[in-house]
Structure formats: C-alpha cells, structure tokens
Scaffold this motif. Sequence first.
Motif, PDB file in Angstrom:
ATOM      1  N   ILE A 111     -47.381 -22.719 -85.020  1.00  0.00           N
ATOM      2  CA  ILE A 111     -48.766 -22.846 -84.716  1.00  0.00           C
ATOM      3  C   ILE A 111     -49.188 -23.117 -86.296  1.00  0.00           C
ATOM      4  O   ILE A 111     -49.349 -22.692 -88.244  1.00  0.00           O
ATOM      5  CB  ILE A 111     -48.744 -20.225 -85.043  1.00  0.00           C
ATOM      6  N   GLY A 112     -51.041 -23.863 -86.591  1.00  0.00           N
ATOM      7  CA  GLY A 112     -51.075 -23.889 -87.799  1.00  0.00           C
ATOM      8  C   GLY A 112     -51.903 -22.793 -88.504  1.00  0.00           C
ATOM      9  O   GLY A 112     -51.516 -22.275 -89.463  1.00  0.00           O
ATOM     10  N   GLN A 113     -52.768 -22.136 -87.548  1.00  0.00           N
ATOM     11  CA  GLN A 113     -53.255 -21.336 -87.871  1.00  0.00           C
ATOM     12  C   GLN A 113     -53.615 -20.027 -87.285  1.00  0.00           C
ATOM     13  O   GLN A 113     -54.171 -20.328 -85.304  1.00  0.00           O
ATOM     14  CB  GLN A 113     -54.679 -21.469 -89.161  1.00  0.00           C
ATOM     15  N   ILE A 114     -53.923 -18.820 -87.205  1.00  0.00           N
ATOM     16  CA  ILE A 114     -54.332 -18.087 -85.770  1.00  0.00           C
ATOM     17  C   ILE A 114     -55.716 -17.388 -86.876  1.00  0.00           C
ATOM     18  O   ILE A 114     -55.742 -16.345 -87.860  1.00  0.00           O
ATOM     19  CB  ILE A 114     -53.388 -17.142 -85.628  1.00  0.00           C
ATOM     20  N   HIS A 115     -56.983 -17.917 -86.006  1.00  0.00           N
ATOM     21  CA  HIS A 115     -58.444 -17.313 -85.665  1.00  0.00           C
ATOM     22  C   HIS A 115     -58.426 -16.250 -85.466  1.00  0.00           C
ATOM     23  O   HIS A 115     -58.033 -15.785 -84.286  1.00  0.00           O
ATOM     24  CB  HIS A 115     -59.430 -18.553 -86.207  1.00  0.00           C
ATOM     25  N   ALA A 116     -59.365 -15.551 -85.649  1.00  0.00           N
ATOM     26  CA  ALA A 116     -60.066 -14.297 -84.529  1.00  0.00           C
ATOM     27  C   ALA A 116     -60.108 -14.683 -83.351  1.00  0.00           C
ATOM     28  O   ALA A 116     -60.446 -13.841 -81.953  1.00  0.00           O
ATOM     29  CB  ALA A 116     -61.532 -13.454 -85.365  1.00  0.00           C
ATOM     30  N   ASP A 117     -60.291 -16.021 -82.993  1.00  0.00           N
ATOM     31  CA  ASP A 117     -61.186 -16.264 -81.808  1.00  0.00           C
ATOM     32  C   ASP A 117     -60.179 -18.133 -81.213  1.00  0.00           C
ATOM     33  O   ASP A 117     -60.648 -17.806 -80.548  1.00  0.00           O
ATOM     34  CB  ASP A 117     -62.449 -16.721 -81.997  1.00  0.00           C
ATOM     35  N   ARG A 118     -59.341 -17.663 -81.728  1.00  0.00           N
ATOM     36  CA  ARG A 118     -58.517 -18.753 -81.068  1.00  0.00           C
ATOM     37  C   ARG A 118     -57.033 -19.032 -82.359  1.00  0.00           C
ATOM     38  O   ARG A 118     -57.513 -19.226 -82.902  1.00  0.00           O
ATOM     39  CB  ARG A 118     -59.752 -20.304 -81.213  1.00  0.00           C
ATOM     40  N   VAL A 119     -56.215 -19.836 -81.551  1.00  0.00           N
ATOM     41  CA  VAL A 119     -55.062 -20.426 -82.225  1.00  0.00           C
ATOM     42  C   VAL A 119     -55.169 -21.494 -82.728  1.00  0.00           C
ATOM     43  O   VAL A 119     -55.626 -22.707 -81.510  1.00  0.00           O
ATOM     44  CB  VAL A 119     -54.132 -19.627 -81.378  1.00  0.00           C
ATOM     45  N   GLN A 120     -54.915 -22.859 -83.512  1.00  0.00           N
ATOM     46  CA  GLN A 120     -54.691 -23.626 -83.726  1.00  0.00           C
ATOM     47  C   GLN A 120     -53.369 -24.092 -84.261  1.00  0.00           C
ATOM     48  O   GLN A 120     -52.764 -23.327 -85.145  1.00  0.00           O
ATOM     49  CB  GLN A 120     -55.705 -24.700 -85.639  1.00  0.00           C
ATOM     50  N   LEU A 121     -52.915 -25.223 -83.471  1.00  0.00           N
ATOM     51  CA  LEU A 121     -52.210 -25.408 -83.176  1.00  0.00           C
ATOM     52  C   LEU A 121     -52.037 -26.986 -84.548  1.00  0.00           C
ATOM     53  O   LEU A 121     -52.544 -27.725 -85.053  1.00  0.00           O
ATOM     54  CB  LEU A 121     -51.248 -26.861 -81.766  1.00  0.00           C
ATOM     55  N   LYS A 122     -50.706 -27.231 -84.915  1.00  0.00           N
ATOM     56  CA  LYS A 122     -50.313 -28.014 -86.145  1.00  0.00           C
ATOM     57  C   LYS A 122     -50.106 -29.599 -85.655  1.00  0.00           C
ATOM     58  O   LYS A 122     -50.533 -29.763 -86.566  1.00  0.00           O
ATOM     59  CB  LYS A 122     -49.231 -27.517 -86.716  1.00  0.00           C
ATOM     60  N   SER A 123     -49.571 -29.546 -84.376  1.00  0.00           N
ATOM     61  CA  SER A 123     -49.475 -31.205 -83.864  1.00  0.00           C
ATOM     62  C   SER A 123     -50.053 -30.732 -81.833  1.00  0.00           C
ATOM     63  O   SER A 123     -49.437 -29.609 -81.686  1.00  0.00           O
ATOM     64  CB  SER A 123     -47.970 -31.129 -84.681  1.00  0.00           C
ATOM     65  N   ALA A 124     -50.360 -31.952 -82.213  1.00  0.00           N
ATOM     66  CA  ALA A 124     -50.664 -31.831 -80.509  1.00  0.00           C
ATOM     67  C   ALA A 124     -48.987 -32.567 -79.450  1.00  0.00           C
ATOM     68  O   ALA A 124     -49.006 -32.211 -78.294  1.00  0.00           O
ATOM     69  CB  ALA A 124     -51.179 -33.551 -80.161  1.00  0.00           C
ATOM     70  N   ARG A 125     -48.490 -32.374 -80.161  1.00  0.00           N
ATOM     71  CA  ARG A 125     -47.094 -31.888 -79.651  1.00  0.00           C
ATOM     72  C   ARG A 125     -46.566 -30.967 -79.692  1.00  0.00           C
ATOM     73  O   ARG A 125     -46.290 -29.173 -80.646  1.00  0.00           O
ATOM     74  CB  ARG A 125     -45.683 -32.700 -80.070  1.00  0.00           C
ATOM     75  N   MET A 126     -46.296 -29.724 -77.959  1.00  0.00           N
ATOM     76  CA  MET A 126     -46.271 -28.246 -77.850  1.00  0.00           C
ATOM     77  C   MET A 126     -44.727 -28.677 -77.478  1.00  0.00           C
ATOM     78  O   MET A 126     -44.157 -29.059 -76.444  1.00  0.00           O
ATOM     79  CB  MET A 126     -46.472 -27.809 -76.707  1.00  0.00           C
ATOM     80  N   ASP A 127     -43.673 -27.894 -78.011  1.00  0.00           N
ATOM     81  CA  ASP A 127     -42.959 -27.136 -77.324  1.00  0.00           C
ATOM     82  C   ASP A 127     -42.701 -25.877 -76.989  1.00  0.00           C
ATOM     83  O   ASP A 127     -41.875 -25.096 -77.040  1.00  0.00           O
ATOM     84  CB  ASP A 127     -41.805 -27.184 -78.072  1.00  0.00           C
ATOM     85  N   LEU A 128     -43.144 -26.100 -75.126  1.00  0.00           N
ATOM     86  CA  LEU A 128     -43.436 -24.210 -74.619  1.00  0.00           C
ATOM     87  C   LEU A 128     -42.219 -24.484 -73.820  1.00  0.00           C
ATOM     88  O   LEU A 128     -41.831 -25.308 -73.023  1.00  0.00           O
ATOM     89  CB  LEU A 128     -44.220 -24.780 -73.804  1.00  0.00           C
ATOM     90  N   SER A 129     -41.252 -23.398 -73.904  1.00  0.00           N
ATOM     91  CA  SER A 129     -40.139 -22.477 -73.686  1.00  0.00           C
ATOM     92  C   SER A 129     -40.427 -21.685 -72.580  1.00  0.00           C
ATOM     93  O   SER A 129     -41.298 -20.320 -73.079  1.00  0.00           O
ATOM     94  CB  SER A 129     -39.146 -22.709 -74.266  1.00  0.00           C
ATOM     95  N   GLU A 130     -39.584 -20.944 -71.737  1.00  0.00           N
ATOM     96  CA  GLU A 130     -39.430 -20.021 -70.810  1.00  0.00           C
ATOM     97  C   GLU A 130     -39.820 -18.314 -71.751  1.00  0.00           C
ATOM     98  O   GLU A 130     -38.379 -18.508 -73.239  1.00  0.00           O
ATOM     99  CB  GLU A 130     -38.485 -20.078 -69.797  1.00  0.00           C
ATOM    100  N   PHE A 131     -40.277 -17.871 -71.919  1.00  0.00           N
ATOM    101  CA  PHE A 131     -39.979 -16.972 -73.405  1.00  0.00           C
ATOM    102  C   PHE A 131     -39.137 -15.786 -72.479  1.00  0.00           C
ATOM    103  O   PHE A 131     -39.217 -14.956 -71.757  1.00  0.00           O
ATOM    104  CB  PHE A 131     -41.407 -15.687 -73.293  1.00  0.00           C
ATOM    105  N   VAL A 132     -38.038 -15.956 -73.779  1.00  0.00           N
ATOM    106  CA  VAL A 132     -36.910 -15.399 -73.678  1.00  0.00           C
ATOM    107  C   VAL A 132     -36.838 -14.082 -74.360  1.00  0.00           C
ATOM    108  O   VAL A 132     -36.639 -14.044 -76.307  1.00  0.00           O
ATOM    109  CB  VAL A 132     -35.497 -15.502 -73.826  1.00  0.00           C
ATOM    110  N   ARG A 133     -36.785 -12.657 -74.720  1.00  0.00           N
ATOM    111  CA  ARG A 133     -37.160 -11.665 -75.462  1.00  0.00           C
ATOM    112  C   ARG A 133     -35.761 -11.232 -75.828  1.00  0.00           C
ATOM    113  O   ARG A 133     -34.353 -11.562 -75.268  1.00  0.00           O
ATOM    114  CB  ARG A 133     -36.670  -9.910 -74.893  1.00  0.00           C
ATOM    115  N   ARG A 134     -36.249 -11.824 -77.367  1.00  0.00           N
ATOM    116  CA  ARG A 134     -34.436 -11.830 -78.830  1.00  0.00           C
ATOM    117  C   ARG A 134     -34.939 -10.023 -79.236  1.00  0.00           C
ATOM    118  O   ARG A 134     -35.223  -9.097 -79.049  1.00  0.00           O
ATOM    119  CB  ARG A 134     -35.229 -12.653 -79.434  1.00  0.00           C
ATOM    120  N   PRO A 135     -33.473  -9.156 -79.502  1.00  0.00           N
ATOM    121  CA  PRO A 135     -33.270  -8.241 -80.566  1.00  0.00           C
ATOM    122  C   PRO A 135     -34.097  -8.180 -81.228  1.00  0.00           C
ATOM    123  O   PRO A 135     -34.430  -8.697 -81.961  1.00  0.00           O
ATOM    124  CB  PRO A 135     -31.601  -8.557 -80.154  1.00  0.00           C
TER     125      PRO A 135
END
Length: 474
Positions: A111-135
Amino acid sequence: MASTISRSSTHAPGPRTSGAGTSALLMSTTAKLRGRRVQLVRQATASKSVRDVLVSLAGLTGRPVLNPVGDEVGRVVDVVARLYGNEPYPPVTGLVVRVGRRRSFLAATAIGQIHADRVQLKSARMDLSEFVRRPGEVLLGRDVLDHQLVDVDGVQVNRAADLYLAPVGGRVLLVGVDVSLPTLLRRLGPKRWQTRATPDRVVDWQTVAPFAENATDGPAEVKLNASRSALHRLRPAELADLLEDLGRAERQQLLAMLDPAHAADALEEMEPAELENLLREAPPESAARIIEEMEPDEAAEALRDLQYDEREQLLTHIGDDEAAQLRELLAYPEDTAGGSMTTTLVTARREQTVGEVRAELATSAEHRTEIDAVALVTEDGLLLADIPLFDLAVAEDRTTMGEVADWLSQFTRDEAVAATARLGEVAERLVSSRASSLLVVDEERRPVGRILADDVLDYLLPARGRLHFRRFLQ
C-alpha cells in the motif's frame, strides 16, 4: 486657597483614576478576547488537520484500490489489523480486496497511501493471496465495527459507529473509535458524506477493550493481553455495570478475561436477575469456579434463583466441602437468618491472647467485608460472647480474650439470633443493638454464621437490588 485645594483633591483625581481603570479594564478584556479568538482559531485549525488525516473505516469500505497510474484494480472489502498485540495502537497489516469475483489479501507493504475515498498502491504489480487470519489479527469491519466495546476510562459500554485510521511513522494505525449518533446518521446518508471523518466524540483506542465473538483464531493469551490490565483497574461495582450492559457473547468474553476471584467480586454486585441470566449462559465449569470464589451467602443467593436441576449441575462442579456448605445454606428459607447468613466466621477461646487472634484475623484479609467481630466460644463450641473488632484493636496484645469479654459484659449483652429467625425480626434486633452484624446460632447456641446489615437491606429493599449506583449511559 483652601477651597481651591479642596476642589482639586475632591474632583480632579477622581476622573483620572476612573479613566485609567476603565482603560485598563478594556485593554484586559480586549486581550482576553483576542487570546480566546486565537485559541479558537488554533483549535479549529488543529481540528481540521486532525479531520484531514483521519480515515473513516466505514467510508473506506467499498472504495477503489488504484494502481500508480490511477486505474482501478479492485475494491476494499475490509481492513485487517493486528488488534491483540502489545502495541497501544493496532497497526494495519493489510486489506481484503475484491478483484473480480475473488476476495484476496493485499499486504500493507504493497500500500502506498490510504486516502479517505481510495487506496493507492506502490506499484502496478500486486501480490494477491488468499486471506488467512493470523494470531491476533481481526477484520475491523466484520469483527469490530458496530460491535460492543468497553470504554475502560469512561467505564461504559459503547457501540463502534466508526473506526478511524491514521498514517503514523510510515504505517497506518487504528487510533480511535467513534461512538456518536451523528456518525451513524452520516453512514446512512449520501455517499459523499460517508468518507468524511466526524470525530466529535471519539474514544482513544488505548482506553478500549474490544469484544468480538470471532475476533481471532489465535491462542487465547494473545487475545486477552491487550485489555486485561485495564479491566483489573475497575472496581467490582463498575465491572458489574459493564456485565449487565453487555450482550450475551461479549459478557462471557469479559468474564473469561478476569480471574475467578475478580469475577466473583463483580458478580456479587450484580442485579439478581442479571446474575441469574449470566450463570445460565456460562459453561457449568466456568460458573462453578466463580461460585466457589464468592462469599458463601452471596453464592447461596445466586444459586437460589436457579432451577433445581441447574443448581445441582453447578454444585457437582464445586468441591465437596463447599458444595455441602452451600446445600446447608440453601436448606434454610430465603427470608430467615439462616437463608441470608454468611458462614465465614472467626472464633476464639477465653485463654487465647488478643495478639494471637489478631494474627489469625490477618490470614482472613480476603474476607474483611464479612468479618466485623470475633465469636468467643467454649471448648464445645458454645457461644460466650461476640467481640467487635474495635475492642480488639484497642486492647493490648497480652490481654486474654476472656478478659476482654468480661470487661465488655459490663456495658453490652450478647446479641445472637436463631437460624430460623425471620429477617424482619433480625432487622429489629440490628436496630436495637446498633450493631452492623449479628451472630446466627443453632438450637444449642453454637455459632453457625453471621448475618450482616447489608444482607438484611438487600432482602427488605429488593427493588433496589445491590444498592450500588447505576450509570446512565450516554
């Protein structure tokens, strides 16, 4: 000449002094107003800067996730934070993002920056994985937003109308909880309003103990560390109020955060109907542990309101000696001395010294609210006298208990009531003797318990419950 001097001294100085005083007063008032105006401007500026930096969780949900060139790659579903770590403000560890039909986890490092109405990524490459809750991790939207929270400083239960995030030192932290009604209305209003932070009534996250039924799949100790120390600072009556205000699931989680002795103190302050519901809701083993820590009279009163089979189920999880003692108390009718007495007693014999009895009293410090006198008995356990603690406090260590009893017999007579005595009679005896408690004896005048003035009040004034002051929640 004298007349001239008189006129000068009478009239001339007066206006000059008055003018100077008025001028000084005007200058002082003007300075105060100017200072107040400056202060208000600074507050407004600070408030605006705070509003500008805060990000509303409710407003962020559903907003776009953009790559560096501004193209939308997904939508925010929820925010993941490490809620039960050792940090005072939980850090955001990632986002749950909807990409097409998939829900994927986006780590905070992307994440580059979280705005009130959007989230801006650092790069165009996204490493999306399945969410697994950690302790220790929670989904803030699912597990905290609109859930009950305990404001430890304010000693009240609130519902999280919104959560506020803020960038601090290169990370995004959960910094506050909005509990105001206008915020709920904002969330129901037009979409353009939903992203506006309205921190008019925000609770600092450090003072909050959260409760969410599925807050974490991690080890229990990870979950409890954050709020245990704060909750232990609360008085039993304050904890009782919180328990009464919480929902069923949150109530059981709060009990799980307390050691049995602390929980027992709180339960003794609860309204009878609320206590009855709590014992029914709790697992029998947990309820039994708390019952064991309660004073015998309070435990018997709590059990008395349950159905017979419910009561017996709890008693089977209690030690044999404690269970037998409670069954004995429950055998007395509720409106008798035996039905309301505590079996916590300190007894002594005539030959014992005051110093020896004081040492024995020191070992019973946890029962200080139940003990206000020492019963003097014979070798066979028959009652000789009831000696108030004040008289032991002023007596010399080498004085025998028999000597203290003989001296007191000149001024007072022994007061004791039968276990079968009605509470109305007990109340009259308490008033006439001006005592704070009375010994309860069996048919042979052996002490079997003590009935305290507050136990009689609880019975005579049932509509007022435990007589502790209830809060009016905002």
